[in-house]
Design a protein around this motif. Structure first.
Motif, PDB file in Angstrom:
ATOM      1  N   ASP A 344      11.909 -81.883   2.686  1.00 25.24           N
ATOM      2  CA  ASP A 344      10.938 -81.030   1.985  1.00 25.24           C
ATOM      3  C   ASP A 344      10.000 -81.879   1.140  1.00 25.24           C
ATOM      4  O   ASP A 344       9.999 -83.117   1.211  1.00 25.24           O
ATOM      5  CB  ASP A 344      11.650 -79.979   1.139  1.00 25.24           C
ATOM      6  CG  ASP A 344      12.570 -80.583   0.074  1.00 25.24           C
ATOM      7  OD1 ASP A 344      12.386 -81.766  -0.292  1.00 25.24           O
ATOM      8  OD2 ASP A 344      13.477 -79.872  -0.395  1.00 25.24           O
ATOM      9  N   ALA A 345       9.222 -81.211   0.303  1.00 25.93           N
ATOM     10  CA  ALA A 345       8.199 -81.899  -0.499  1.00 25.93           C
ATOM     11  C   ALA A 345       8.796 -82.849  -1.526  1.00 25.93           C
ATOM     12  O   ALA A 345       8.081 -83.700  -2.065  1.00 25.93           O
ATOM     13  CB  ALA A 345       7.303 -80.880  -1.186  1.00 25.93           C
ATOM     14  N   GLY A 346      10.090 -82.738  -1.802  1.00 24.43           N
ATOM     15  CA  GLY A 346      10.721 -83.635  -2.757  1.00 24.43           C
ATOM     16  C   GLY A 346      11.183 -84.946  -2.153  1.00 24.43           C
ATOM     17  O   GLY A 346      11.638 -85.839  -2.888  1.00 24.43           O
ATOM     18  N   HIS A 347      11.037 -85.118  -0.835  1.00 21.87           N
ATOM     19  CA  HIS A 347      11.515 -86.341  -0.199  1.00 21.87           C
ATOM     20  C   HIS A 347      10.603 -87.511  -0.546  1.00 21.87           C
ATOM     21  O   HIS A 347       9.376 -87.357  -0.603  1.00 21.87           O
ATOM     22  CB  HIS A 347      11.580 -86.169   1.320  1.00 21.87           C
ATOM     23  CG  HIS A 347      12.253 -87.299   2.011  1.00 21.87           C
ATOM     24  ND1 HIS A 347      11.568 -88.403   2.462  1.00 21.87           N
ATOM     25  CD2 HIS A 347      13.561 -87.516   2.305  1.00 21.87           C
ATOM     26  CE1 HIS A 347      12.415 -89.256   3.016  1.00 21.87           C
ATOM     27  NE2 HIS A 347      13.630 -88.720   2.929  1.00 21.87           N
ATOM     28  N   PRO A 348      11.173 -88.714  -0.772  1.00 19.01           N
ATOM     29  CA  PRO A 348      10.352 -89.872  -1.166  1.00 19.01           C
ATOM     30  C   PRO A 348       9.258 -90.243  -0.169  1.00 19.01           C
ATOM     31  O   PRO A 348       8.233 -90.823  -0.552  1.00 19.01           O
ATOM     32  CB  PRO A 348      11.381 -91.012  -1.287  1.00 19.01           C
ATOM     33  CG  PRO A 348      12.686 -90.337  -1.503  1.00 19.01           C
ATOM     34  CD  PRO A 348      12.610 -89.043  -0.801  1.00 19.01           C
ATOM     35  N   LYS A 349       9.454 -89.906   1.102  1.00 18.21           N
ATOM     36  CA  LYS A 349       8.464 -90.252   2.129  1.00 18.21           C
ATOM     37  C   LYS A 349       7.637 -89.020   2.556  1.00 18.21           C
ATOM     38  O   LYS A 349       6.964 -89.068   3.592  1.00 18.21           O
ATOM     39  CB  LYS A 349       9.167 -90.836   3.364  1.00 18.21           C
ATOM     40  CG  LYS A 349       9.802 -92.200   3.126  1.00 18.21           C
ATOM     41  CD  LYS A 349       8.754 -93.302   3.010  1.00 18.21           C
ATOM     42  CE  LYS A 349       9.384 -94.675   2.978  1.00 18.21           C
ATOM     43  NZ  LYS A 349       8.376 -95.743   2.804  1.00 18.21           N
ATOM     44  N   TYR A 350       7.650 -87.987   1.758  1.00 13.35           N
ATOM     45  CA  TYR A 350       6.918 -86.759   2.120  1.00 13.35           C
ATOM     46  C   TYR A 350       5.433 -87.021   2.315  1.00 13.35           C
ATOM     47  O   TYR A 350       4.807 -86.482   3.209  1.00 13.35           O
ATOM     48  CB  TYR A 350       7.130 -85.698   1.036  1.00 13.35           C
ATOM     49  CG  TYR A 350       6.379 -84.408   1.260  1.00 13.35           C
ATOM     50  CD1 TYR A 350       6.761 -83.531   2.263  1.00 13.35           C
ATOM     51  CD2 TYR A 350       5.283 -84.075   0.460  1.00 13.35           C
ATOM     52  CE1 TYR A 350       6.077 -82.332   2.463  1.00 13.35           C
ATOM     53  CE2 TYR A 350       4.584 -82.888   0.656  1.00 13.35           C
ATOM     54  CZ  TYR A 350       4.993 -82.026   1.661  1.00 13.35           C
ATOM     55  OH  TYR A 350       4.295 -80.844   1.860  1.00 13.35           O
ATOM     56  N   SER A 351       4.862 -87.882   1.500  1.00 17.16           N
ATOM     57  CA  SER A 351       3.426 -88.145   1.561  1.00 17.16           C
ATOM     58  C   SER A 351       3.052 -89.286   2.509  1.00 17.16           C
ATOM     59  O   SER A 351       1.877 -89.629   2.618  1.00 17.16           O
ATOM     60  CB  SER A 351       2.882 -88.430   0.156  1.00 17.16           C
ATOM     61  OG  SER A 351       3.033 -87.289  -0.666  1.00 17.16           O
ATOM     62  N   GLY A 352       4.049 -89.887   3.171  1.00 18.01           N
ATOM     63  CA  GLY A 352       3.749 -90.939   4.127  1.00 18.01           C
ATOM     64  C   GLY A 352       4.928 -91.851   4.328  1.00 18.01           C
ATOM     65  O   GLY A 352       5.657 -92.143   3.383  1.00 18.01           O
ATOM     66  N   TRP A 353       5.119 -92.307   5.564  1.00 21.48           N
ATOM     67  CA  TRP A 353       6.277 -93.142   5.891  1.00 21.48           C
ATOM     68  C   TRP A 353       5.957 -94.632   5.943  1.00 21.48           C
ATOM     69  O   TRP A 353       6.852 -95.432   6.101  1.00 21.48           O
ATOM     70  CB  TRP A 353       6.877 -92.712   7.229  1.00 21.48           C
ATOM     71  CG  TRP A 353       5.840 -92.533   8.304  1.00 21.48           C
ATOM     72  CD1 TRP A 353       5.128 -93.505   8.944  1.00 21.48           C
ATOM     73  CD2 TRP A 353       5.372 -91.304   8.817  1.00 21.48           C
ATOM     74  NE1 TRP A 353       4.259 -92.962   9.844  1.00 21.48           N
ATOM     75  CE2 TRP A 353       4.387 -91.590   9.789  1.00 21.48           C
ATOM     76  CE3 TRP A 353       5.703 -89.954   8.569  1.00 21.48           C
ATOM     77  CZ2 TRP A 353       3.712 -90.597  10.504  1.00 21.48           C
ATOM     78  CZ3 TRP A 353       5.043 -88.985   9.279  1.00 21.48           C
ATOM     79  CH2 TRP A 353       4.049 -89.303  10.235  1.00 21.48           C
ATOM     80  N   ALA A 354       4.698 -94.996   5.809  1.00 25.79           N
ATOM     81  CA  ALA A 354       4.345 -96.424   5.860  1.00 25.79           C
ATOM     82  C   ALA A 354       4.999 -97.162   4.692  1.00 25.79           C
ATOM     83  O   ALA A 354       5.156 -96.611   3.603  1.00 25.79           O
ATOM     84  CB  ALA A 354       2.834 -96.601   5.790  1.00 25.79           C
ATOM     85  N   PRO A 355       5.410 -98.406   4.911  1.00 28.32           N
ATOM     86  CA  PRO A 355       6.015 -99.183   3.811  1.00 28.32           C
ATOM     87  C   PRO A 355       5.068 -99.277   2.620  1.00 28.32           C
ATOM     88  O   PRO A 355       3.836 -99.349   2.796  1.00 28.32           O
ATOM     89  CB  PRO A 355       6.246-100.563   4.446  1.00 28.32           C
ATOM     90  CG  PRO A 355       6.267-100.316   5.904  1.00 28.32           C
ATOM     91  CD  PRO A 355       5.337 -99.173   6.163  1.00 28.32           C
ATOM     92  N   ALA A 356       5.644 -99.284   1.439  1.00 23.57           N
ATOM     93  CA  ALA A 356       4.833 -99.310   0.218  1.00 23.57           C
ATOM     94  C   ALA A 356       3.937-100.539   0.171  1.00 23.57           C
ATOM     95  O   ALA A 356       2.813-100.494  -0.342  1.00 23.57           O
ATOM     96  CB  ALA A 356       5.732 -99.268  -1.007  1.00 23.57           C
ATOM     97  N   ALA A 357       4.406-101.666   0.700  1.00 22.21           N
ATOM     98  CA  ALA A 357       3.614-102.903   0.668  1.00 22.21           C
ATOM     99  C   ALA A 357       2.364-102.786   1.502  1.00 22.21           C
ATOM    100  O   ALA A 357       1.423-103.531   1.323  1.00 22.21           O
ATOM    101  CB  ALA A 357       4.471-104.074   1.154  1.00 22.21           C
TER     102      ALA A 357
END
Length: 357
Positions: A344-357
């Motif tokens: 759901d919207a609370g998942h850490p990758k909800y806004s995108g799965w690309a690596p943070a770097a």
């Protein structure tokens, strides 16, 4: 007389495949009236090849054509969100290539826009369609398979420097992912089409074959909602190319054809556990009508849905399920954690799965 849907295609690369496999075989159902592409040479070549007079380099001009009922989006993945939203806002029906968008947040925006629009959106998952996979699905739907036990999906393809010479490929921003997102997403969707939703995911991805940003190898272990255990393996460094789906049930085992890009087309192995089950399978398939593969059938079913109000053959909810699996595998690989679905919207990758770097 069946009403034809009038289509405008944006992106003449994959768009040409849609013409060859989808619109030409279903010429009584569709009329492609316009093409759009920034590459004027390709635009002219495809327009001339298929006798399509309407041509433009402007997506906005394509949207403004009142005669168009359907916008078919075949552009690079990074453009899908903006173009899908614009087409829905214009009241057009939409067919959109995979991946539909680049995050769960974006698919939720698409789903909300579709709910407000007079148009309906069908994501492209053409691998679901073909005579072999249709027979397998019919046997499962008839209740003959029994309890699901285990399965494997192998996507062993080959992609090298020539493939990644196309500027938008191999980059998080424009391709949105690697073998998991751009290639194996199709066989993985076929597996869930037959086995149902995923419950838990543990996965690893790595870049081992090409000098690119995104991954080209993956391995994942799934527990399905029905309790079955499934393993996924994919690489873009295989010497040969095959797609193989093998699913073991209480009463039978199914194995796909191994053609890499048409695993649903040729007949699958349907191995009955007993002669009695074999006879029941034969009875289900006794009056079988051939099912054409890939875009030919998906677009025919799309026309039926649009003209009758029936459910779409592939929905934005199906695309969200596929992107949940993608998100979970990327997140599991990054964290080493076992991931529970749905997300759901609370998942850490909800806004995108690309690596943070």
């Amino acid at each position: 007389m069946t009403a034809k849907l009038r289509v405008g295609i944006v992106g003449c690369g994959a768009g040409r495949t849609h013409l060859v496999e989808g619109y030409v075989p279903n010429a009584e159902l569709f009329e492609v009236v316009a093409l759009c592409d920034l590459n004027e040479e390709r635009l002219a070549a495809v327009g001339d090849e298929f006798g399509i007079a309407g041509r433009t380099t402007s997506f906005e001009a394509l949207l403004a054509m009142p005669e168009i009922d359907v916008i078919d989006i075949c552009t690079p993945p990074g453009l899908h969100l903006e173009q899908s939203l614009a087409a829905l806002a214009a009241g057009k029906h939409v067919v959109c290539e995979k991946p539909l968008v680049g995050s769960l947040a974006e698919i939720d925006v698409i789903m909300a826009a579709e709910a407000r629009s007079a148009g309906r959106l069908m994501p492209v998952f053409q691998y679901r369609y073909g005579n072999g996979v249709a027979k397998a699905k019919a046997v499962i739907d008839a209740g003959l398979a029994g309890k699901a036990y285990a399965g494997t999906v192998e996507t062993f393809w080959r992609r090298g420097p020539d493939y990644y010479a196309v500027p938008w490929r191999g980059k998080w921003k424009t391709e949105l992912g690697g073998v998991l997102m751009a290639h194996a997403i199709h066989p993985h969707d076929m597996m869930t089409y037959l086995m149902g939703p995923v419950d838990r995911v543990f996965g690893r991805v790595d870049t081992r074959v090409n000098d690119i940003e995104v991954e080209d190898c993956l391995s994942a272990s799934l527990r399905m909602q029905n309790g079955a255990l499934v393993s996924l393996t994919a690489t873009l460094g295989s010497a040969d190319q095959l797609t193989r789906i093998r699913l073991a049930f209480e009463n039978l085992t199914l194995e796909s054809d191994h053609a890499p890009y048409r695993p649903g087309e040729a007949d699958w192995q349907i191995i009955a556990k007993t002669p009695e089950i074999g006879a029941q399978i034969d009875a289900v398939l006794a009056d079988w009508e051939f099912v054409p593969s890939r875009h030919t059938t998906q677009l025919r079913l799309f026309h039926q849905a649009i003209t009758t109000g029936a459910p779409l053959p592939v929905t934005t909810a199906d695309a969200r399920q596929a992107l949940e699996l993608v998100t979970a595998i990327y997140h599991s690989s990054e964290t080493g954690a076992d991931i529970a679905l749905p997300l759901d919207a609370g998942h850490p990758k909800y806004s995108g799965w690309a690596p943070a770097a």
